[in-house]
Design an enzyme around this catalytic site. Structure first.
Site, PDB file in Angstrom:
ATOM      1  N   ASP A 197      35.531  28.656   9.539  1.00 21.88           N
ATOM      2  CA  ASP A 197      34.545  28.953  10.475  1.00 21.88           C
ATOM      3  C   ASP A 197      33.326  27.498  11.533  1.00 21.88           C
ATOM      4  O   ASP A 197      34.355  26.502  11.364  1.00 21.88           O
ATOM      5  CB  ASP A 197      33.386  29.466   9.475  1.00 21.88           C
ATOM      6  CG  ASP A 197      33.558  28.921   7.508  1.00 21.88           C
ATOM      7  OD1 ASP A 197      33.451  26.703   8.051  1.00 21.88           O
ATOM      8  OD2 ASP A 197      33.213  28.708   7.187  1.00 21.88           O
TER       9      ASP A 197
ATOM     10  N   ASN B 242      25.918  30.331  -3.381  1.00 25.96           N
ATOM     11  CA  ASN B 242      25.237  32.039  -3.234  1.00 25.96           C
ATOM     12  C   ASN B 242      26.757  33.670  -3.466  1.00 25.96           C
ATOM     13  O   ASN B 242      26.182  34.548  -2.535  1.00 25.96           O
ATOM     14  CB  ASN B 242      24.234  33.085  -1.712  1.00 25.96           C
ATOM     15  CG  ASN B 242      25.047  32.299  -0.576  1.00 25.96           C
ATOM     16  OD1 ASN B 242      26.621  31.799  -0.422  1.00 25.96           O
ATOM     17  ND2 ASN B 242      24.580  32.905   0.390  1.00 25.96           N
TER      18      ASN B 242
ATOM     19  N   HIS C 289      29.144  32.451  -1.572  1.00 27.61           N
ATOM     20  CA  HIS C 289      30.071  33.103   0.211  1.00 27.61           C
ATOM     21  C   HIS C 289      30.817  32.011   0.199  1.00 27.61           C
ATOM     22  O   HIS C 289      31.191  31.665  -0.108  1.00 27.61           O
ATOM     23  CB  HIS C 289      28.949  32.931   1.245  1.00 27.61           C
ATOM     24  CG  HIS C 289      28.388  31.381   1.716  1.00 27.61           C
ATOM     25  ND1 HIS C 289      27.899  31.183   2.655  1.00 27.61           N
ATOM     26  CD2 HIS C 289      29.708  30.116   1.303  1.00 27.61           C
ATOM     27  CE1 HIS C 289      28.131  29.618   2.399  1.00 27.61           C
ATOM     28  NE2 HIS C 289      29.136  29.265   2.021  1.00 27.61           N
TER      29      HIS C 289
ATOM     30  N   GLU D 294      28.933  36.089   3.641  1.00 25.50           N
ATOM     31  CA  GLU D 294      27.452  36.257   3.285  1.00 25.50           C
ATOM     32  C   GLU D 294      27.722  36.981   2.488  1.00 25.50           C
ATOM     33  O   GLU D 294      28.213  37.797   2.551  1.00 25.50           O
ATOM     34  CB  GLU D 294      25.929  35.313   3.954  1.00 25.50           C
ATOM     35  CG  GLU D 294      26.072  34.102   4.823  1.00 25.50           C
ATOM     36  CD  GLU D 294      25.801  33.125   4.189  1.00 25.50           C
ATOM     37  OE1 GLU D 294      26.157  32.906   3.212  1.00 25.50           O
ATOM     38  OE2 GLU D 294      24.859  31.990   5.039  1.00 25.50           O
TER      39      GLU D 294
END
Ligand code: PGA
Length: 256
Positions: A67, A136, A138, A143
């Site tokens: 990413d 979280n 990811h 996400e």
């Protein structure tokens, strides 16, 4: 999932660096999927050491990063282009033409994402994908609620991710709102996956990834569906696992 609980971060990073460089030794034109963040920094340092001491060459290796922030200058010190040059690419003999990090400012996002997917395909697919896990759950910047079949695309970053990454930018307002990330479907096509986590801050999400249900609310939980995943974690990141002793017993009795 193979759950490897090692003593500390040093042992985890050495294990991951060995797995990757052993692959490069046996397959000099290996295709590596690479990650950024704090987790893999020491793994890259150890890969550089092995490159220097054992003359493992990266000259024919191809890499694809997960990413990049959208809209940032690629020369920005906190871009993932800069991160990869700093921690790995400038320190080994990799051919810069073989390096792929998603563009931060593609003219046409959809076309760029399709091109990136196609480059991975043309390279023969990813042999080994290195991952960290976000607080979280990811993987990449997929996400919570990302489609488990998603492909490379632009995503909105959650408040949690932007807060976690504030250290790189100074204030949350300066953390980009968007990123281009490989999809979960893209990641799942890698032949092997290593996912690492360290510290008590990651303990609860690591438990959800390994022992919770497969759910888009915890994107890393989809790795339960992949046939070749190694979860490499330190004692602190393993501290919330219900079946910790079982994973250790399996590790101690693993076939060679
Ligand atoms: P970290 O990030 O390595 O900085 O903890 C992991 C991630 O967000 O994927």
């Amino acid at each position: 999932m193979d759950v490897f609980i090692l003593k500390n971060e040093d042992e985890c990073s050495e294990y991951a660096a060995r797995m990757i460089t052993d692959l490069v030794k046996s397959k000099p034109n290996a295709v590596l999927g690479l990650a950024t963040g704090r987790t893999p920094i020491d793994t890259y340092a150890r890969m550089v050491r092995i490159h220097n001491e054992e003359h493992v060459s990266f000259k024919d290796v191809k890499t694809f990063n997960l990413d990049e922030y959208y809209g940032i200058d690629e020369s920005h010190p906190s871009s993932y282009h800069s991160f990869m040059q700093k921690h790995l690419f400038s320190k080994v003999d990799i051919n810069q033409e073989n390096v792929h990090v998603p563009s931060s400012k593609p003219q046409n996002v959809a076309e760029f994402c399709a091109w990136y997917e196609n480059e991975i395909k043309k390279a023969g697919g990813i042999d080994i994908q290195l991952l960290g896990i976000g607080g979280n759950g990811h993987i990449g910047f997929n996400e919570p609620t990302s489609s488990l079949a998603s492909r490379t695309r632009i995503k909105v970053l959650t408040e949690k991710t932007r807060t976690d990454n504030t250290f790189d930018f100074g204030t949350i307002e300066k953390v980009p709102m968007h990123a281009i990330t490989m999809g979960i479907g893209t990641i799942m096509e890698s032949r092997q996956i290593i996912i690492m986590a360290f510290g008590t801050k990651k303990a609860d999400i690591v438990r959800q990834m390994i022992e919770g249900p497969v759910t888009a609310l915890v994107p890393a939980s989809v790795l339960q569906m992949h046939p070749s995943v190694k979860v490499i974690i330190d004692e602190d990141a393993a501290s919330a696992l219900e079946r910790k002793e079982y994973y250790k017993w399996v590790f101690d009795n693993r076939p060679n």
